[in-house]
Design an enzyme around this catalytic site. Structure first.
Site, PDB file in Angstrom:
ATOM      1  N   ARG A  91      83.162 -93.242  18.736  1.00 17.36           N
ATOM      2  CA  ARG A  91      83.157 -91.956  20.296  1.00 17.36           C
ATOM      3  C   ARG A  91      82.569 -90.583  18.891  1.00 17.36           C
ATOM      4  NH1 ARG A  91      87.298 -89.140  23.226  1.00 17.36           N
ATOM      5  NH2 ARG A  91      88.085 -88.482  21.577  1.00 17.36           N
ATOM      6  N   HIS A 132      85.131 -84.696  28.215  1.00 15.28           N
ATOM      7  CA  HIS A 132      86.796 -84.331  28.138  1.00 15.28           C
ATOM      8  C   HIS A 132      87.029 -83.357  29.860  1.00 15.28           C
ATOM      9  CE1 HIS A 132      87.973 -85.008  24.773  1.00 15.28           C
ATOM     10  NE2 HIS A 132      88.945 -86.302  25.483  1.00 15.28           N
ATOM     11  N   TRP A 152      87.967 -76.802  37.488  1.00 17.13           N
ATOM     12  CA  TRP A 152      87.377 -77.647  37.703  1.00 17.13           C
ATOM     13  C   TRP A 152      88.294 -78.759  36.615  1.00 17.13           C
ATOM     14  CZ3 TRP A 152      84.377 -73.386  36.989  1.00 17.13           C
ATOM     15  CH2 TRP A 152      83.375 -73.806  35.538  1.00 17.13           C
ATOM     16  N   GLU A 194      81.486 -89.710  28.600  1.00 17.65           N
ATOM     17  CA  GLU A 194      82.562 -90.053  28.961  1.00 17.65           C
ATOM     18  C   GLU A 194      82.927 -88.438  29.830  1.00 17.65           C
ATOM     19  OE1 GLU A 194      85.670 -91.316  26.726  1.00 17.65           O
ATOM     20  OE2 GLU A 194      87.338 -90.693  27.941  1.00 17.65           O
ATOM     21  N   GLU A 199      88.491 -98.989  24.537  1.00 18.82           N
ATOM     22  CA  GLU A 199      88.812 -97.414  23.461  1.00 18.82           C
ATOM     23  C   GLU A 199      89.646 -98.417  22.401  1.00 18.82           C
ATOM     24  OE1 GLU A 199      90.737 -94.144  25.030  1.00 18.82           O
ATOM     25  OE2 GLU A 199      89.902 -93.188  23.609  1.00 18.82           O
ATOM     26  N   GLU A 258      89.735 -91.852  33.288  1.00 17.44           N
ATOM     27  CA  GLU A 258      90.986 -91.623  32.604  1.00 17.44           C
ATOM     28  C   GLU A 258      92.018 -91.578  32.598  1.00 17.44           C
ATOM     29  OE1 GLU A 258      90.233 -90.477  28.274  1.00 17.44           O
ATOM     30  OE2 GLU A 258      91.164 -89.067  28.851  1.00 17.44           O
ATOM     31  N   ARG A 291      87.411 -96.451  33.198  1.00 17.95           N
ATOM     32  CA  ARG A 291      88.160 -96.267  32.229  1.00 17.95           C
ATOM     33  C   ARG A 291      89.700 -96.004  32.871  1.00 17.95           C
ATOM     34  NH1 ARG A 291      87.862 -95.021  27.313  1.00 17.95           N
ATOM     35  NH2 ARG A 291      89.033 -92.964  28.042  1.00 17.95           N
ATOM     36  N   ASP A 327      83.094 -87.494  24.918  1.00 18.87           N
ATOM     37  CA  ASP A 327      83.767 -87.524  25.617  1.00 18.87           C
ATOM     38  C   ASP A 327      83.689 -85.989  26.464  1.00 18.87           C
ATOM     39  OD1 ASP A 327      86.214 -87.563  27.502  1.00 18.87           O
ATOM     40  OD2 ASP A 327      86.891 -88.409  25.990  1.00 18.87           O
ATOM     41  N   TYR A 334      89.256 -79.855  22.611  1.00 18.54           N
ATOM     42  CA  TYR A 334      90.291 -80.309  22.139  1.00 18.54           C
ATOM     43  C   TYR A 334      89.857 -81.728  22.593  1.00 18.54           C
ATOM     44  CZ  TYR A 334      92.816 -83.203  25.159  1.00 18.54           C
ATOM     45  OH  TYR A 334      93.866 -84.765  25.713  1.00 18.54           O
TER      46      TYR A 334
HETATM   47  C1  CS2 Z   1      90.954 -88.798  25.450  1.00 17.49           C
HETATM   48  C2  CS2 Z   1      92.184 -88.465  25.423  1.00 17.49           C
HETATM   49  O1  CS2 Z   1      90.560 -91.098  24.995  1.00 17.49           O
HETATM   50  C3  CS2 Z   1      90.593 -90.182  25.295  1.00 17.49           C
HETATM   51  O2  CS2 Z   1      89.248 -90.688  25.428  1.00 17.49           O
HETATM   52  O3  CS2 Z   1      90.342 -88.326  26.677  1.00 17.49           O
HETATM   53  O4  CS2 Z   1      92.599 -88.808  23.822  1.00 17.49           O
HETATM   54  C4  CS2 Z   1      92.608 -88.176  25.893  1.00 17.49           C
HETATM   55  O5  CS2 Z   1      92.590 -86.993  25.994  1.00 17.49           O
HETATM   56  C5  CS2 Z   1      94.284 -88.304  25.908  1.00 17.49           C
HETATM   57  O6  CS2 Z   1      95.214 -89.699  26.176  1.00 17.49           O
HETATM   58  C6  CS2 Z   1      95.414 -87.805  27.180  1.00 17.49           C
HETATM   59  O7  CS2 Z   1      97.265 -88.057  27.000  1.00 17.49           O
HETATM   60 MG    MG Z   2      88.654 -89.346  27.191  1.00 17.95          MG
END
Ligand code: CS2
Ligand code: MG
Length: 402
Positions: free
Chosen positions: A147, A212, A402, A236, A339, A262, A283, A210, A159
């Protein structure tokens, strides 16, 4: 068999972890992960005030009934705090059952469908060049799937992209820090990242990315379309997913596979996504999604629609969750990928684990139950400290909505 005691262990070997330990009259105990990043103490209170008193005296073998008791019996269903607490109880009960029957958890889930678990690693860089080099380093470590996240001009620290020589850790000590985000810069730069990656790494590696939850459905559709030539394993969280129908827009524009969930905690978060085949991977991890009992139902529902697992496995989920996930991954037919970010060394002073990484996969020792133990005396040496995930604002200061 009867539950005689249950306790919550909170420790910070490098970062905060919450662990539930359930003890029985037969001397067998089970462990469950109850870590919810940045909201640890809310889960501790939920467990200590509401769940543990109701667990004492119950037969730990009746996992399904106890799951329904804590889920439906609470009247207030769903939500990350509730579902993390239920997830920890459920994991601990499966651990007890495995130990009582002297068999690994995967055996209770139907036995092995495979001998090893394909994982993806993280590669981060503050600019495209650094991200490409990080991905090359992961490939040299044997990873078959990577990733890749990168900073861009004007946004060197988005982030999840750590600073130079920093460990990956989006949660910072104390109250949340503010981060800024500029979607237009991101939309221009992300295709350049994957163009460079394919040119330098070739086709023989799975690439993931990702988003996010930073885009609207139409922006996400644009990304999925622009990344199509680079044949990603998945994008993702292209959108937050709360508006499940928003994923229709991405699907209508592009065949790039999508992974989401997630931050989900309920099977009902997936009804439109699954039945309309709007995603390819789900996820939601065992720890935040109500445990093994609930995830078995979600995985079965997903399998009807050719959707596979891609469990969240960042380092803010404890080794108990990771080990339980590996058992699940070995057993479930519609496994996709896991992951994997190795925990810091200090974490293994507190937790002993049954898994090991080798050439792009995770392998598991033959151990009864989940196979993780916790050293409670060591845990006391690393006390809890408050930490929070960042809040996100647009570059003009507006809170993201959002
Ligand atoms: C992230 C995570 O692993 C991932 O895909 O999105 O790092 C996530 O931001 C953290 O687990 C938040 O606690
Ligand atoms: Mg993630």
């Amino acid at each position: 068999m009867k539950i005689t005691k249950a306790k919550v262990i909170v420790c910070r070997p490098g970062r905060n972890f919450v662990t539930l330990k359930v003890l029985t009259d037969e001397g067998i105990f089970g462990l469950g992960d109850a870590t919810l990043n940045g909201r640890e103490k809310a889960v501790v209170a939920y467990l200590e005030e509401h769940c543990i008193p109701a667990l004492i005296g119950k037969d730990p073998q009746n996992i399904e009934d106890l799951w329904q008791y804590f889920y439906r019996g609470a009247y207030w269903k769903r939500g990350p705090v509730t579902m993390t607490a239920i997830g920890a109880i459920d994991m601990a009960l499966w651990d007890i059952k495995g130990k009582a029957l002297d068999t690994p958890l995967y055996n209770l889930l139907g036995g092995k469908s495979r001998e090893q678990v394909l994982v993806y690693a993280h590669a981060n860089g503050q600019n495209i060049r650094a991200a490409v080099e990080a991905a090359q380093a992961r490939m040299e470590e044997g990873f078959k799937a990577v990733r890749v996240q990168s900073g861009f001009p004007g946004m060197s620290h988005p982030y999840g992209v750590p600073g130079e020589d920093e460990d990956y850790e989006p949660a910072q000590r104390g109250l949340p820090v503010t981060e800024y985000w500029d979607t237009s810069k991101y939309l221009k730069s992300v295709p350049r990242l994957f163009d460079k990656l394919r040119a330098e790494l070739g086709d023989n590696v799975h690439l993931l990315h990702d988003v996010h939850h930073r885009c609207t459905p139409s922006e996400a559709a644009l990304i999925a379309k622009r990344l199509e030539p680079y044949d990603l394993f998945w994008i993702e969280d292209p959108v937050s997913g709360e508006l499940q129908e928003g994923l229709r827009m991405i699907r209508a524009q592009s065949a790039t596979p999508v992974a989401i969930g997630e931050v989900f905690n309920s099977i009902y978060d997936y009804t439109t996504l699954f039945t309309e085949q709007l995603i390819n991977y789900f996820r939601m991890p065992l720890v935040h999604g109500g445990g093994i009992t609930h995830l078995q139902k979600v995985a079965a529902f997903a399998s009807v629609y050719h959707i596979r697992t891609g469990f969240h496995g960042a380092t803010d989920l404890s080794p108990v969750n990771l080990a339980a996930s590996i058992h699940f991954d070995l057993a479930v037919n519609n496994f996709g990928i896991q992951e994997y970010m190795p925990h810091q060394e200090v974490v293994h002073e507190v937790f002993t684990v049954p898994y090991r990484y080798q050439e792009g996969v995770l392998l598991l020792d033959e151990v009864p139950g989940i196979g993780v133990d916790i050293d409670e005396e060591k845990a006391k040496q690393y006390p809890y400290q408050m930490a929070s995930l960042p809040v996100n604002r647009k570059s003009d200061g507006t809170m993201f909505y959002w």
